[in-house]
Design an enzyme around this catalytic site. Structure first.
Site, PDB file in Angstrom:
ATOM      1  N   ARG A  73      -5.082 -15.699  -8.568  1.00  0.00           N
ATOM      2  CA  ARG A  73      -4.605 -14.652  -9.485  1.00  0.00           C
ATOM      3  C   ARG A  73      -3.930 -15.306 -10.679  1.00  0.00           C
ATOM      4  NH1 ARG A  73       0.435 -15.781  -8.989  1.00  0.00           N
ATOM      5  NH2 ARG A  73       1.302 -16.300  -6.952  1.00  0.00           N
ATOM      6  N   CYS A 182       7.829 -17.484 -10.512  1.00  0.00           N
ATOM      7  CA  CYS A 182       7.087 -17.129 -11.736  1.00  0.00           C
ATOM      8  C   CYS A 182       7.436 -18.040 -12.912  1.00  0.00           C
ATOM      9  CB  CYS A 182       7.312 -15.662 -12.093  1.00  0.00           C
ATOM     10  SG  CYS A 182       6.811 -14.530 -10.787  1.00  0.00           S
TER      11      CYS A 182
END
Length: 226
Positions: A73, A182
């Site tokens: 992803r 992240c």
């Protein structure tokens, strides 16, 4: 006119990450050839770190030795574990999905964020977007500190989307210390429990379900065990 339905599953035990990837791959192939329906799959994983396509090796520390997997992803490093509700969303984006026009990935991501924001609102939590970073954020009114409460990571294969969102309900927050979540070093991570909302996963699942139709246009089937 009969409204379109979408298969809605919930797994009651943690699903190993490779098994979830294999399940999504089968579903996406079936959506594309018309043999399987679109689907939302609610689950959690055993403690796992996953690497998006932009993940940097130096952002993984992993002192606990949790399994790591390349996710395929978008995004960077993410933690998944018990107490975090993952929603894998598999839709045909060649056609309109409620508020999402065909082949509009930006609108799709915006709708996923809005889905999380509306769900959090049901628990009196104000989730917010940030223009310079992905995910859904909350602000401590006393300190002004911003923390991420939900992550997004999507993949699109010939305009069929998969992967999805991860909402921190009551995970072990110190497990996030094994990565730079992240790729963002200057902000923290929080959860509904850390914010004083002690809700069970079934209640969160129902809130996600209740907020689906207005954004994505389809009607969830009764929750089934996956």
């Amino acid at each position: 006119m009969t409204e379109k339905t979408i298969l809605w599953n919930s797994s009651r035990v943690p699903v190993p990450y490779p098994d979830a990837i294999a399940g999504m791959e089968r579903q996406v192939a079936g959506i594309r050839d018309g043999s399987l329906p679109e689907r939302v799959w609610l689950l959690d994983h055993p403690p796992t770190y996953t690497a998006g396509t932009s993940a940097r090796p130096e952002d993984l520390f992993n002192p606990s030795g949790f399994p790591t997997h390349a996710a395929g992803r978008g995004g960077q490093w993410t933690y998944h574990g018990p107490g975090q509700r993952v929603a894998y969303v598999m839709l045909d984006l060649t056609r309109r999905q409620g508020t999402v026009p065909p082949r509009d990935l930006r609108a799709y991501v915006h709708a996923l964020e809005e889905w999380l924001i509306r769900t959090l609102r049901q628990f009196d939590v104000r989730g917010e977007r940030r223009a310079d970073r992905i995910g859904v954020w909350v602000v401590d009114p006393a300190s002004g500190r911003e923390s991420k409460i939900a992550a997004l990571g999507v993949r699109v294969t010939r305009w069929t989307c998969w992967h999805g969102v991860a909402l921190n309900v009551a995970p072990e927050l110190d497990h996030f210390d094994g990565i730079v979540p992240c790729g963002i070093r200057e902000h923290g991570v929080t959860s509904l429990r850390a914010l004083g909302r002690d809700v069970d996963m079934a209640t969160v699942d129902e809130a996600l379900r209740a907020n689906w139709h207005d954004l994505f246009g389809s009607v969830p089937t009764p929750i089934e065990a996956a």
